[in-house]
Design a protein around this motif. Structure first.
Motif, PDB file in Angstrom:
ATOM      1  N   ALA A  34      -4.417  -2.672   7.322  1.00  0.00           N
ATOM      2  CA  ALA A  34      -3.858  -1.442   7.889  1.00  0.00           C
ATOM      3  C   ALA A  34      -2.402  -1.639   8.286  1.00  0.00           C
ATOM      4  CB  ALA A  34      -4.684  -1.001   9.092  1.00  0.00           C
ATOM      5  N   ASN A  35      -2.098  -2.779   8.876  1.00  0.00           N
ATOM      6  CA  ASN A  35      -0.714  -3.044   9.257  1.00  0.00           C
ATOM      7  C   ASN A  35       0.186  -3.203   8.034  1.00  0.00           C
ATOM      8  OD1 ASN A  35      -1.086  -2.866  12.005  1.00  0.00           O
ATOM      9  ND2 ASN A  35      -1.522  -5.042  12.256  1.00  0.00           N
ATOM     10  N   MET A  36      -0.356  -3.755   6.969  1.00  0.00           N
ATOM     11  CA  MET A  36       0.409  -3.883   5.732  1.00  0.00           C
ATOM     12  C   MET A  36       0.702  -2.507   5.129  1.00  0.00           C
ATOM     13  SD  MET A  36      -1.686  -7.174   4.248  1.00  0.00           S
ATOM     14  CE  MET A  36      -0.807  -7.422   2.712  1.00  0.00           C
ATOM     15  N   LEU A  37      -0.294  -1.626   5.148  1.00  0.00           N
ATOM     16  CA  LEU A  37      -0.116  -0.286   4.602  1.00  0.00           C
ATOM     17  C   LEU A  37       0.922   0.501   5.406  1.00  0.00           C
ATOM     18  CD1 LEU A  37      -3.834   0.811   3.961  1.00  0.00           C
ATOM     19  CD2 LEU A  37      -2.296  -0.396   2.401  1.00  0.00           C
ATOM     20  N   THR A  38       0.839   0.386   6.736  1.00  0.00           N
ATOM     21  CA  THR A  38       1.779   1.114   7.589  1.00  0.00           C
ATOM     22  C   THR A  38       3.192   0.564   7.446  1.00  0.00           C
ATOM     23  OG1 THR A  38       0.002   1.567   9.172  1.00  0.00           O
ATOM     24  CG2 THR A  38       2.254   1.840   9.959  1.00  0.00           C
ATOM     25  N   THR A  39       3.308  -0.741   7.359  1.00  0.00           N
ATOM     26  CA  THR A  39       4.628  -1.348   7.157  1.00  0.00           C
ATOM     27  C   THR A  39       5.240  -0.870   5.852  1.00  0.00           C
ATOM     28  OG1 THR A  39       4.016  -3.303   8.436  1.00  0.00           O
ATOM     29  CG2 THR A  39       5.860  -3.540   6.908  1.00  0.00           C
ATOM     30  N   ALA A  40       4.424  -0.822   4.808  1.00  0.00           N
ATOM     31  CA  ALA A  40       4.904  -0.321   3.524  1.00  0.00           C
ATOM     32  C   ALA A  40       5.416   1.108   3.669  1.00  0.00           C
ATOM     33  CB  ALA A  40       3.788  -0.384   2.488  1.00  0.00           C
ATOM     34  N   ALA A  41       4.671   1.933   4.397  1.00  0.00           N
ATOM     35  CA  ALA A  41       5.078   3.331   4.569  1.00  0.00           C
ATOM     36  C   ALA A  41       6.419   3.433   5.293  1.00  0.00           C
ATOM     37  CB  ALA A  41       4.001   4.095   5.338  1.00  0.00           C
ATOM     38  N   PHE A  42       6.641   2.593   6.294  1.00  0.00           N
ATOM     39  CA  PHE A  42       7.921   2.566   6.995  1.00  0.00           C
ATOM     40  C   PHE A  42       9.066   2.240   6.038  1.00  0.00           C
ATOM     41  CE2 PHE A  42       5.841   2.295  11.212  1.00  0.00           C
ATOM     42  CZ  PHE A  42       6.690   3.124  11.928  1.00  0.00           C
ATOM     43  N   LEU A  43       8.758   1.435   5.037  1.00  0.00           N
ATOM     44  CA  LEU A  43       9.775   1.019   4.069  1.00  0.00           C
ATOM     45  C   LEU A  43       9.882   1.985   2.894  1.00  0.00           C
ATOM     46  CD1 LEU A  43       8.911  -2.804   4.015  1.00  0.00           C
ATOM     47  CD2 LEU A  43      10.898  -1.726   5.109  1.00  0.00           C
ATOM     48  N   GLY A  44       9.114   3.075   2.946  1.00  0.00           N
ATOM     49  CA  GLY A  44       9.146   4.037   1.844  1.00  0.00           C
ATOM     50  C   GLY A  44       8.391   3.573   0.618  1.00  0.00           C
ATOM     51  N   ILE A  45       7.446   2.666   0.824  1.00  0.00           N
ATOM     52  CA  ILE A  45       6.658   2.097  -0.268  1.00  0.00           C
ATOM     53  C   ILE A  45       5.247   2.656  -0.204  1.00  0.00           C
ATOM     54  CG2 ILE A  45       5.676  -0.056  -1.179  1.00  0.00           C
ATOM     55  CD1 ILE A  45       8.189  -1.444   0.048  1.00  0.00           C
ATOM     56  N   SER A  85       1.094   2.816  -1.208  1.00  0.00           N
ATOM     57  CA  SER A  85       0.031   1.818  -1.209  1.00  0.00           C
ATOM     58  C   SER A  85      -1.308   2.488  -1.456  1.00  0.00           C
ATOM     59  CB  SER A  85      -0.005   1.084   0.136  1.00  0.00           C
ATOM     60  OG  SER A  85      -0.261   2.020   1.193  1.00  0.00           O
ATOM     61  N   CYS A  86      -2.302   1.650  -1.719  1.00  0.00           N
ATOM     62  CA  CYS A  86      -3.661   2.164  -1.886  1.00  0.00           C
ATOM     63  C   CYS A  86      -4.662   1.110  -1.423  1.00  0.00           C
ATOM     64  CB  CYS A  86      -3.932   2.518  -3.347  1.00  0.00           C
ATOM     65  SG  CYS A  86      -5.551   3.308  -3.599  1.00  0.00           S
ATOM     66  N   PHE A 119       0.489  -2.003  -3.924  1.00  0.00           N
ATOM     67  CA  PHE A 119       1.758  -1.512  -3.380  1.00  0.00           C
ATOM     68  C   PHE A 119       2.710  -1.186  -4.524  1.00  0.00           C
ATOM     69  CE2 PHE A 119      -0.234  -4.332  -0.357  1.00  0.00           C
ATOM     70  CZ  PHE A 119      -0.151  -3.618   0.832  1.00  0.00           C
ATOM     71  N   GLY A 120       3.457  -0.115  -4.362  1.00  0.00           N
ATOM     72  CA  GLY A 120       4.407   0.287  -5.386  1.00  0.00           C
ATOM     73  C   GLY A 120       5.035   1.620  -5.019  1.00  0.00           C
ATOM     74  N   TYR A 121       5.329   2.407  -6.026  1.00  0.00           N
ATOM     75  CA  TYR A 121       5.979   3.701  -5.799  1.00  0.00           C
ATOM     76  C   TYR A 121       5.232   4.794  -6.551  1.00  0.00           C
ATOM     77  CZ  TYR A 121       9.737   0.911  -3.840  1.00  0.00           C
ATOM     78  OH  TYR A 121      10.455   0.040  -3.063  1.00  0.00           O
ATOM     79  N   ARG A 122       5.016   5.899  -5.876  1.00  0.00           N
ATOM     80  CA  ARG A 122       4.226   6.993  -6.431  1.00  0.00           C
ATOM     81  C   ARG A 122       4.836   7.566  -7.711  1.00  0.00           C
ATOM     82  NH1 ARG A 122       4.855  10.943  -1.312  1.00  0.00           N
ATOM     83  NH2 ARG A 122       4.517   8.903  -0.342  1.00  0.00           N
TER      84      ARG A 122
END
Length: 221
Positions: A152-163, A165-166, A199-202
């Protein structure tokens, strides 16, 4: 609402379970390392970190996993990075295991007398409080729960970076573990597959996020 509060909520609104990734876009090494560190720095019960993060890069391994990890197939076809979160098994998570003692003495750097005292608390927690010693599965499920905190922390961190995830649970655990073991990637005596994340870009914009109201999910007592 303060800027900090808004930034946090914006990140959670940005995050979604990305089903189709743009294969032409790659997450930078710096950003991905930050995502991994967010997992590494995550909290775990007693601080015992019963996990390992397996970054799958080999196309041949992805090809072998493809038919037995149906929930990951879209990620294999476009995600920049793919992670399998492993949970430690009873041999490492039992209150008196070598791994637990190593964490207390070498990582947490507790004096031997304090480590022994804490081991007693941990035994009581496993035996009485959460009744984790009733079965090997109960103890493994407890360890697996910890990996979800890290994910969960990895997913949220990715979102902060504009990345994007799934998080992925769509796979056959036994089949995935067999592939990883046969390719000398994991020792199934010590580790089991808990959950996956990509992790990647939509490639496309997601549907609007749907959630219950705050009143429906929060109760003040």
């Amino acid at each position: 609402m303060s800027n900090k509060n808004q930034l946090i909520l914006d990140a959670f609104k940005f995050r979604h379970a990305c089903k189709q990734f743009d294969a032409t876009k790659v997450v930078s090494e710096e950003d991905f390392n930050t995502i991994l560190d967010a997992g590494r720095l995550s909290p775990s019960s007693f601080g015992f970190e019963p996990w390992k993060f397996l970054v799958v890069q080999d196309p041949k391994i992805k090809e072998k996993l493809y038919p037995v990890a149906w929930g990951a197939q879209n990620s294999f076809n476009g995600a920049s990075h793919f992670v399998i979160l492993l949970a430690r098994k009873k041999i490492d998570t039992l209150y008196n295991s070598d791994y637990i003692m190593k964490i207390m003495t070498e990582v947490q750097k507790l004096p031997s007398n304090i480590a022994q005292e804490r081991k007693g608390y941990f035994e009581n927690f496993q035996r009485s409080d959460f009744k984790l010693l009733e079965s090997d599965r109960a103890l493994y499920d407890w360890a697996s729960k910890q990996t979800y905190i890290a994910m969960a922390n990895m997913l949220t961190t990715a979102a902060f970076l504009g990345i994007d995830s799934c998080p992925i649970e769509g796979f056959n655990i036994e089949a995935v573990e067999k592939i990883l073991e046969e390719n000398n990637i994991i020792d199934t005596k010590h580790f089991g597959v808990s959950v996956m994340a990509s992790f990647g870009y939509r490639k496309n914009e997601p549907y609007p996020k749907t959630r219950q109201s705050i009143e429906e999910v929060v109760q003040f007592v």
